[in-house]
Design an enzyme around this catalytic site. Sequence first.
Site, PDB file in Angstrom:
ATOM      1  N   GLU A   1      24.688  44.362 -11.645  1.00 59.87           N
ATOM      2  CA  GLU A   1      25.050  43.591 -10.450  1.00 59.87           C
ATOM      3  C   GLU A   1      26.373  44.038  -9.835  1.00 59.87           C
ATOM      4  O   GLU A   1      26.529  44.077  -8.615  1.00 59.87           O
ATOM      5  CB  GLU A   1      25.118  42.096 -10.804  1.00 59.87           C
ATOM      6  CG  GLU A   1      23.771  41.439 -11.029  1.00 59.87           C
ATOM      7  CD  GLU A   1      23.223  41.642 -12.427  1.00 59.87           C
ATOM      8  OE1 GLU A   1      22.105  41.150 -12.695  1.00 59.87           O
ATOM      9  OE2 GLU A   1      23.921  42.289 -13.250  1.00 59.87           O
TER      10      GLU A   1
ATOM     11  N   GLN B   1      18.791  38.309  -8.945  1.00 57.53           N
ATOM     12  CA  GLN B   1      17.512  37.808  -9.452  1.00 57.53           C
ATOM     13  C   GLN B   1      17.591  36.297  -9.686  1.00 57.53           C
ATOM     14  O   GLN B   1      16.658  35.557  -9.394  1.00 57.53           O
ATOM     15  CB  GLN B   1      17.134  38.540 -10.731  1.00 57.53           C
ATOM     16  CG  GLN B   1      15.663  38.434 -11.068  1.00 57.53           C
ATOM     17  CD  GLN B   1      15.260  39.432 -12.133  1.00 57.53           C
ATOM     18  OE1 GLN B   1      15.616  39.265 -13.302  1.00 57.53           O
ATOM     19  NE2 GLN B   1      14.533  40.470 -11.738  1.00 57.53           N
ATOM     20  N   PHE B   2      18.724  35.856 -10.195  1.00 56.82           N
ATOM     21  CA  PHE B   2      19.067  34.445 -10.285  1.00 56.82           C
ATOM     22  C   PHE B   2      20.541  34.320  -9.931  1.00 56.82           C
ATOM     23  O   PHE B   2      21.340  35.219 -10.240  1.00 56.82           O
ATOM     24  CB  PHE B   2      18.823  33.885 -11.688  1.00 56.82           C
ATOM     25  CG  PHE B   2      17.373  33.815 -12.076  1.00 56.82           C
ATOM     26  CD1 PHE B   2      16.629  32.673 -11.835  1.00 56.82           C
ATOM     27  CD2 PHE B   2      16.753  34.897 -12.677  1.00 56.82           C
ATOM     28  CE1 PHE B   2      15.286  32.612 -12.183  1.00 56.82           C
ATOM     29  CE2 PHE B   2      15.418  34.845 -13.030  1.00 56.82           C
ATOM     30  CZ  PHE B   2      14.674  33.695 -12.773  1.00 56.82           C
ATOM     31  N   ALA B   3      20.907  33.207  -9.312  1.00 56.49           N
ATOM     32  CA  ALA B   3      22.305  33.019  -8.919  1.00 56.49           C
ATOM     33  C   ALA B   3      23.233  33.100 -10.120  1.00 56.49           C
ATOM     34  O   ALA B   3      24.388  33.520  -9.994  1.00 56.49           O
ATOM     35  CB  ALA B   3      22.478  31.678  -8.210  1.00 56.49           C
TER      36      ALA B   3
ATOM     37  N   HIS C   1      19.564  30.241 -15.927  1.00 56.00           N
ATOM     38  CA  HIS C   1      18.716  30.475 -14.761  1.00 56.00           C
ATOM     39  C   HIS C   1      18.669  29.276 -13.812  1.00 56.00           C
ATOM     40  O   HIS C   1      17.771  29.189 -12.983  1.00 56.00           O
ATOM     41  CB  HIS C   1      17.277  30.804 -15.196  1.00 56.00           C
ATOM     42  CG  HIS C   1      17.159  32.050 -16.019  1.00 56.00           C
ATOM     43  ND1 HIS C   1      17.449  32.082 -17.356  1.00 56.00           N
ATOM     44  CD2 HIS C   1      16.776  33.308 -15.686  1.00 56.00           C
ATOM     45  CE1 HIS C   1      17.254  33.307 -17.826  1.00 56.00           C
ATOM     46  NE2 HIS C   1      16.846  34.070 -16.829  1.00 56.00           N
TER      47      HIS C   1
END
Length: 658
Positions: free
Chosen positions: A397, A419-421, A464
């Site tokens: 990231e 993909q997820f915060a 998640h």
Amino acid sequence: MIFERQNLSNEELISLYKKLTKPRLIEEKMLILLRQGKVSKWFSGIGQEAISVGITAALDKDEYILPMHRNLGVFTTREIPLHRLFSQWQGKKSGFTKGRDRSFHFGTQEFNIIGMISHLGPQMGVADGIALANKLKKNGKVTAVFTGEGATSEGDFHEALNVASVWDLPVLFVIENNGYGLSTPTNEQYKCENLADRGVGYGMESHIIDGNNILEVYTKIKALKASMIENPRPVLLEFKTFRMRGHEEASGTKYVPQELMDVWAEKDPIENFRNYLKLTAVLSEALDEEIRAEIKKEIDENWAITQAEPELVANLDEELNDVYRPYEFESFNHSEETENIRVIDAISSALSQSMERHENLVIMGQDIAEYGGAFKITEGFVDKFGKERVRNTPICESVIVSAANGLSINGHKAVVEMQFADFVSSGFNPIVNLLAKQHYRWGENSDVVVRMPCGGGTQAGPFHSQTNEAWFTKTPGLKVVYPAFPYDAKGLLNTAINDPNPVMYFEHKQLYRSVYQEVPKDYYTIPFGKAAVLNEGNEVTIISFGAGVHWALETLKNNPEISADLIDLRSLQPLDWETIYASVKKTNRVIILQEDTLFGGIASDISSMIMENCFEYLDAPVKRVGSIESAIPFMKALEDQYLPKGRFEKELKELLAY
């Protein structure tokens, strides 16, 4: 030291000598001024000039270079007017950062130089993004990025090399191995014999170069550049050199054995090259004196210009106005034709229509290409827009956020999908220290949108399910958007992509497929900082965003006797204070509902602002409702207890009864 001139003319050799001598003479001047108290801090590059000068001289002037704070030769070889450099170091208004940053912590599009931030690693990713933009433009340009041997231990270094290798990006990764990271010697920093050996692990070509030999540096870079135009690829370069002075002058060099200093003093890049030029009759004593006198004259004249410049005077309006790049909202009205779609469809539609509208827009993220992303938002995009613009990324990231910034610097727009915060924590550094500060620091915007699938209610557990908007609403320079409905999701995402500033765009996962709405089929935009009033009443003001809006609507539906204004904030930075204050002054009671844990959330700031600006209108204390102070758990019973949905109605009725 063996110099091989190859086919270089005498004029080219003299030109290199001038370029090599100039930063040394500037440094000697600065060290005198430092002792006189006229310069506050100095990072010396004495002994390393051949690397900066040789690389910069070998590249075209429109090729980007990302130097460190010991690379004065990059700036002088690019022929930046010296008084501007001096004014930068002295914090004068005519410097590149208006006194907001020092040393070489700046960039300049005019000279295609992108300066460092103190965290070092992110600039490697920025170089990847700049090189990717060059590759998309098919312009045959090379990018060079500098780092020290110490920074090669950072994760961003390894992420950047991996991405550049996977994507075949034309980047020269330049390691200046000067023996010490501040005071830590190389044998305490890494175990491999040569840092160039790390290239093998990334399938990357690498070379070891004598960093004190200007001709070896210059001719090698020239040859590599020509080769990389024909065969675009990254190359890892380790330059063996030595830092002859302290990390910065105050730290000194007492930790360095004297015999080591003596060995490297004999390898001085300027003295050795000067002796070579004189032995080969390219440089006479008279010409040498003339060159040095001319450079010293230029230094003194430009220093006088800086000294004559008045001291900087703080201007509050200018400081605040430079946090963001000015952006005049572009309103695109839609037709009457609509379709009943979900939040997830609205986001996909916005991305697709924005890709059509902006040919320079690139989307990056894990599994977003053929697979369509974890939530299938970009499904079918590869067929429509191609893999050059819809790019699967490795799991890294941090460097992808930095690369998005590099794309922006080199004329592109970028959307990065987390993909997820929750995973944004791995990219937190470049977001808050690079994207957010870049325009304020040196006037360059960061045209990047970071998409953040967030929120609980799906039993996805602690890694998640976070809704972490408060990490970013606190950071000046970022804009934060958080829609609750399909119509808003599409219009606000289109605006986010149009806006040249960095935008954190939150998408609540539980709303993806559960909330439907009639949404215009064609392209439209919604301005930031304009809340939506979903319900009107006169007893209480309810303020919320994201899933909280739907919880509040459900509560009001179940309690039709409650007369409430319900405000959906939609964007959290900027906030619509006008709508908030007007409602509070009408209803005299306020409750703020957020999904995030209560302490330190945005509800706290909204509450404080209401207390400061509407205190005389309040008939009760401002009430905040949020999740409990723990990580969000997995099992439904625990998650239900964690989330504020079940507590909101009770808190609302208590406020009304106050």
